[in-house]
Scaffold this motif. Sequence first.
Motif, PDB file in Angstrom:
ATOM      1  N   VAL A 147     -25.382 -25.235  -8.850  1.00  0.00           N
ATOM      2  CA  VAL A 147     -25.803 -24.226  -9.962  1.00  0.00           C
ATOM      3  C   VAL A 147     -26.598 -24.355 -11.136  1.00  0.00           C
ATOM      4  O   VAL A 147     -27.436 -23.782 -11.619  1.00  0.00           O
ATOM      5  CB  VAL A 147     -24.564 -23.247 -10.143  1.00  0.00           C
ATOM      6  CG1 VAL A 147     -23.692 -23.976 -10.984  1.00  0.00           C
ATOM      7  CG2 VAL A 147     -25.019 -21.833 -10.240  1.00  0.00           C
ATOM      8  N   SER A 148     -26.126 -25.704 -11.615  1.00  0.00           N
ATOM      9  CA  SER A 148     -26.867 -25.983 -13.028  1.00  0.00           C
ATOM     10  C   SER A 148     -28.426 -26.096 -12.907  1.00  0.00           C
ATOM     11  O   SER A 148     -28.921 -25.885 -13.640  1.00  0.00           O
ATOM     12  CB  SER A 148     -26.117 -27.422 -13.705  1.00  0.00           C
ATOM     13  OG  SER A 148     -26.486 -28.491 -12.510  1.00  0.00           O
ATOM     14  N   THR A 150     -30.096 -24.273 -10.687  1.00  0.00           N
ATOM     15  CA  THR A 150     -30.567 -22.931 -10.662  1.00  0.00           C
ATOM     16  C   THR A 150     -30.503 -22.063 -11.916  1.00  0.00           C
ATOM     17  O   THR A 150     -31.461 -21.396 -12.073  1.00  0.00           O
ATOM     18  CB  THR A 150     -29.544 -22.209  -9.446  1.00  0.00           C
ATOM     19  OG1 THR A 150     -29.325 -22.748  -8.247  1.00  0.00           O
ATOM     20  CG2 THR A 150     -30.034 -20.775  -9.259  1.00  0.00           C
ATOM     21  N   GLY A 151     -29.219 -22.581 -12.489  1.00  0.00           N
ATOM     22  CA  GLY A 151     -29.416 -21.917 -13.821  1.00  0.00           C
ATOM     23  C   GLY A 151     -30.602 -22.178 -14.851  1.00  0.00           C
ATOM     24  O   GLY A 151     -31.104 -21.559 -15.617  1.00  0.00           O
ATOM     25  N   GLN A 155     -33.403 -20.019 -16.519  1.00  0.00           N
ATOM     26  CA  GLN A 155     -33.590 -19.871 -17.795  1.00  0.00           C
ATOM     27  C   GLN A 155     -35.224 -20.104 -18.067  1.00  0.00           C
ATOM     28  O   GLN A 155     -35.680 -19.625 -18.973  1.00  0.00           O
ATOM     29  CB  GLN A 155     -32.794 -20.827 -18.547  1.00  0.00           C
ATOM     30  CG  GLN A 155     -32.838 -20.937 -19.903  1.00  0.00           C
ATOM     31  CD  GLN A 155     -31.958 -21.801 -20.667  1.00  0.00           C
ATOM     32  OE1 GLN A 155     -30.610 -21.413 -20.489  1.00  0.00           O
ATOM     33  NE2 GLN A 155     -32.437 -22.849 -21.280  1.00  0.00           N
ATOM     34  N   LYS A 161     -29.932 -17.179 -19.981  1.00  0.00           N
ATOM     35  CA  LYS A 161     -29.313 -18.296 -20.421  1.00  0.00           C
ATOM     36  C   LYS A 161     -28.568 -18.994 -19.185  1.00  0.00           C
ATOM     37  O   LYS A 161     -27.967 -18.517 -18.059  1.00  0.00           O
ATOM     38  CB  LYS A 161     -28.314 -17.934 -21.431  1.00  0.00           C
ATOM     39  CG  LYS A 161     -28.701 -17.697 -22.742  1.00  0.00           C
ATOM     40  CD  LYS A 161     -29.102 -18.782 -23.548  1.00  0.00           C
ATOM     41  CE  LYS A 161     -29.291 -18.162 -24.931  1.00  0.00           C
ATOM     42  NZ  LYS A 161     -30.345 -17.187 -25.237  1.00  0.00           N
ATOM     43  N   ALA A 162     -28.903 -20.351 -19.190  1.00  0.00           N
ATOM     44  CA  ALA A 162     -28.367 -21.087 -17.910  1.00  0.00           C
ATOM     45  C   ALA A 162     -26.721 -21.000 -17.843  1.00  0.00           C
ATOM     46  O   ALA A 162     -26.034 -21.111 -17.047  1.00  0.00           O
ATOM     47  CB  ALA A 162     -28.740 -22.352 -17.952  1.00  0.00           C
ATOM     48  N   TYR A 164     -24.819 -18.542 -18.627  1.00  0.00           N
ATOM     49  CA  TYR A 164     -24.797 -17.067 -17.909  1.00  0.00           C
ATOM     50  C   TYR A 164     -24.533 -17.144 -16.453  1.00  0.00           C
ATOM     51  O   TYR A 164     -24.014 -16.846 -15.551  1.00  0.00           O
ATOM     52  CB  TYR A 164     -25.356 -15.901 -18.605  1.00  0.00           C
ATOM     53  CG  TYR A 164     -25.232 -15.716 -19.791  1.00  0.00           C
ATOM     54  CD1 TYR A 164     -24.288 -16.018 -20.502  1.00  0.00           C
ATOM     55  CD2 TYR A 164     -26.471 -15.111 -20.783  1.00  0.00           C
ATOM     56  CE1 TYR A 164     -24.084 -15.370 -21.838  1.00  0.00           C
ATOM     57  CE2 TYR A 164     -26.369 -14.858 -22.000  1.00  0.00           C
ATOM     58  CZ  TYR A 164     -25.181 -15.036 -22.655  1.00  0.00           C
ATOM     59  OH  TYR A 164     -24.781 -14.786 -23.956  1.00  0.00           O
ATOM     60  N   THR A 165     -25.580 -17.966 -15.933  1.00  0.00           N
ATOM     61  CA  THR A 165     -25.783 -17.886 -14.500  1.00  0.00           C
ATOM     62  C   THR A 165     -24.514 -18.866 -13.983  1.00  0.00           C
ATOM     63  O   THR A 165     -24.013 -18.711 -12.865  1.00  0.00           O
ATOM     64  CB  THR A 165     -27.019 -18.866 -14.046  1.00  0.00           C
ATOM     65  OG1 THR A 165     -28.250 -17.858 -14.350  1.00  0.00           O
ATOM     66  CG2 THR A 165     -27.211 -18.928 -12.567  1.00  0.00           C
ATOM     67  N   GLN A 166     -24.191 -20.054 -14.724  1.00  0.00           N
ATOM     68  CA  GLN A 166     -23.229 -20.903 -14.338  1.00  0.00           C
ATOM     69  C   GLN A 166     -21.793 -19.840 -14.489  1.00  0.00           C
ATOM     70  O   GLN A 166     -21.004 -20.169 -13.777  1.00  0.00           O
ATOM     71  CB  GLN A 166     -22.979 -22.041 -15.412  1.00  0.00           C
ATOM     72  CG  GLN A 166     -22.007 -22.905 -15.214  1.00  0.00           C
ATOM     73  CD  GLN A 166     -22.254 -24.279 -14.443  1.00  0.00           C
ATOM     74  OE1 GLN A 166     -23.592 -24.476 -14.336  1.00  0.00           O
ATOM     75  NE2 GLN A 166     -21.513 -24.590 -13.607  1.00  0.00           N
ATOM     76  N   ASN A 197     -18.538 -22.962 -20.570  1.00  0.00           N
ATOM     77  CA  ASN A 197     -19.626 -21.898 -20.283  1.00  0.00           C
ATOM     78  C   ASN A 197     -20.146 -21.403 -21.879  1.00  0.00           C
ATOM     79  O   ASN A 197     -21.413 -21.581 -22.152  1.00  0.00           O
ATOM     80  CB  ASN A 197     -19.696 -20.785 -19.546  1.00  0.00           C
ATOM     81  CG  ASN A 197     -19.924 -21.084 -18.016  1.00  0.00           C
ATOM     82  OD1 ASN A 197     -21.122 -21.322 -17.547  1.00  0.00           O
ATOM     83  ND2 ASN A 197     -18.544 -21.140 -17.228  1.00  0.00           N
TER      84      ASN A 197
END
Length: 212
Positions: A147-148, A150-151, A155, A161-162, A164-166, A197
Amino acid sequence: MPAPPPSTAPSLTPARHKHTVIEDIFGLVAGVVVTSFALFLLRSTGAVTGGIAGLALAVEYWSGVSVSLLVVVLNVPFFAVALWQKGVRFTVRTLLAVGGLAVTTQFIGHVFTIDSINPVFGTLTGNLLAGLGMLMLFRHQASLGGVSITGLIIQERTGFKAGYTQLIFDACVVAISFVTLAPSMVALSILGAAVLNVVIVLNHRPDRYLGY
């Protein structure tokens, strides 16, 4: 009227400088080592964290399969996404980071043991260190996959913000952990994931950080 002489005052905007090869190598190694120690603390505590590493921990608790193997296997689909969206350099560095994390996580248990650890300290400190380790990798154009990746892409494309996705993904991981963990440990894992996070949200700021 004659033109004023050019200003000799120093610029208030620092110049942007690339990391050197040595800086990148040290940053990647440091990020991997810090994150592997974070996972060691979390495993010793029996907690989970966010991201693919946290998902790997949750699956290990349930299945008994080594987290070192899981963190590689679960990342395979995301390597293709990284190559497509982030390019060869980022993908290679991420592969090295994930492989290094798998090896280091397997190795650290043979050189370091913990007889007892306070679960609150272990969970919060482990997540704090995980956030710092991920931050080191981000700043040297790498990640721990999953997911990092994807984040970071989200971003860059949208400004979302990455961290928030995380956080959204982490909520799903913690929900899965209800299968294997006691409610009190799940609650502690939620708090720990929030710490991780917050570290990323507050510090992964390309508008502030001048290295690249």
